[in-house]
Design an enzyme around this catalytic site. Structure first.
Site, mmCIF file in Angstrom:
data_model
loop_
_atom_site.group_PDB
_atom_site.id
_atom_site.type_symbol
_atom_site.label_atom_id
_atom_site.label_comp_id
_atom_site.label_asym_id
_atom_site.label_seq_id
_atom_site.Cartn_x
_atom_site.Cartn_y
_atom_site.Cartn_z
ATOM 1 N N SER A 135 0.858 -1.185 0.000
ATOM 2 C CA SER A 135 0.000 0.000 0.000
ATOM 3 C C SER A 135 0.890 1.229 0.000
ATOM 4 O O SER A 135 2.023 1.176 0.508
ATOM 5 C CB SER A 135 -0.895 0.014 1.250
ATOM 6 O OG SER A 135 -1.549 1.266 1.397
ATOM 7 N N TYR A 165 -1.484 -0.760 10.309
ATOM 8 C CA TYR A 165 -1.620 -1.016 8.869
ATOM 9 C C TYR A 165 -0.400 -0.502 8.119
ATOM 10 O O TYR A 165 0.182 -1.208 7.287
ATOM 11 C CB TYR A 165 -2.892 -0.348 8.347
ATOM 12 C CG TYR A 165 -3.148 -0.578 6.876
ATOM 13 C CD1 TYR A 165 -3.681 -1.788 6.423
ATOM 14 C CD2 TYR A 165 -2.872 0.411 5.940
ATOM 15 C CE1 TYR A 165 -3.929 -2.006 5.080
ATOM 16 C CE2 TYR A 165 -3.114 0.206 4.589
ATOM 17 C CZ TYR A 165 -3.649 -0.998 4.165
ATOM 18 O OH TYR A 165 -3.895 -1.214 2.824
ATOM 19 N N ALA A 166 0.005 0.733 8.422
ATOM 20 C CA ALA A 166 1.173 1.307 7.743
ATOM 21 C C ALA A 166 2.425 0.482 8.007
ATOM 22 O O ALA A 166 3.221 0.212 7.096
ATOM 23 C CB ALA A 166 1.373 2.755 8.190
ATOM 24 N N SER A 208 2.599 -2.707 8.820
ATOM 25 C CA SER A 208 2.505 -4.011 8.164
ATOM 26 C C SER A 208 2.783 -3.897 6.671
ATOM 27 O O SER A 208 3.444 -4.762 6.082
ATOM 28 C CB SER A 208 1.127 -4.632 8.404
ATOM 29 O OG SER A 208 0.107 -3.916 7.738
ATOM 30 N N LYS A 209 2.296 -2.833 6.045
ATOM 31 C CA LYS A 209 2.505 -2.668 4.610
ATOM 32 C C LYS A 209 3.934 -2.240 4.293
ATOM 33 O O LYS A 209 4.490 -2.609 3.252
ATOM 34 C CB LYS A 209 1.491 -1.681 4.040
ATOM 35 C CG LYS A 209 0.054 -2.187 4.086
ATOM 36 C CD LYS A 209 -0.107 -3.503 3.334
ATOM 37 C CE LYS A 209 -1.558 -3.947 3.233
ATOM 38 N NZ LYS A 209 -1.724 -5.179 2.442
#
Length: 248
Positions: A138, A160-161, A163-164
């Site tokens: 992402s 999320y950041a 993990s991406k």
């Protein structure tokens, strides 16, 4: 038919990007292994006459991952393509982030990609001396999150950041490790895209070069290129499909 008789495992295949990737690869002649926690019935309707296998379960569970790979080999005998697409996205900010949400996003988005990559490479892709691994990251893993209209929780959260960003690092590491076996590993980094993860979130796309939300097929087109034999000299890449939001 650029993927004729090739076998592709696609996680998160029930909807969104995974559904679009599955449908496009089926049209190109691939045999599709649909992996999701939820029924893939709607995706199956889009596969036409393509051979497929549906595997439902939790991709964070190492035993489930092994079962998916074993069932794939039992049915199709080979694995050529892996698309690590399934993901979750909490929108809690740093102050409100819980350990539960942190673990959920890291385990679903990053740990599962590691588990599937390890399981398909050793021994199958390595012995075949061929493979295409595509990880959906992402732009959040590059720029820390796309801002939406919700002032407090508009961005995807730090889990999320992280993990991406981890997916991007994993992509590069795997590409370096496996190139000698004719296995490529690349990543597609979507911007704001119309999927279940972005449902109900308002994005202002007026600051993008291309003023619209991305669609799952926009991402699937990029994934398809990385999956082909023609992409054999392309590895360790992170292709941003984001309407130009990352230009600066």
């Amino acid at each position: 038919m650029r993927l004729k008789n090739e076998v592709a495992i696609i996680t998160g295949a029930a909807s969104g990007i995974g559904q679009a990737v599955s449908a496009q690869m089926a049209k190109e002649g691939a045999k599709i292994v649909l992996v999701d926690l939820n029924s893939c019935e709607k995706t199956i309707d889009l596969l036409g006459d393509a051979e497929y296998l549906e595997c439902l379960g939790d991709i964070r569970d190492p035993e489930f991952v092994k079962a998916v790979v074993n069932r794939t080999i039992e049915k199709f005998e080979e694995i050529h393509i892996l698309v690590n697409n399934a993901g979750t996205a909490s929108r809690l900010d740093l102050e409100d982030m819980t350990l539960e949400m942190w673990d959920r996003d890291l385990d679903t988005n990053l740990k599962a990609a590691f588990l599937f990559t390890q399981a398909v490479v050793y021994p199958y892709m390595k012995e075949a001396e061929y493979g295409r691994i595509i990880n959906i990251s992402s732009v959040s893993g590059i720029n820390g999150g796309v801002v939406s209209g919700d002032e407090k929780n508009g961005r995807s959260g730090p889990a999320y950041a992280a993990s991406k960003g981890g997916i991007i690092a994993l992509t590069k590491w795997v590409a370096k490790e496996l190139g000698k076996y004719n296995i490529t590993c690349n990543s597609v980094a979507p911007g704001a895209t119309t999927t279940a993860i972005t449902a109900g979130v308002a994005y202002d796309t007026s600051n993008q070069v291309i003023d619209r939300m991305g669609e799952p097929n926009d991402i699937a087109n990029a994934v398809l290129y990385f999956a082909t034999k023609e992409a054999g000299y392309t590895t360790s890449q992170v292709l941003k499909v984001d309407g130009g939001i990352s230009i600066g």
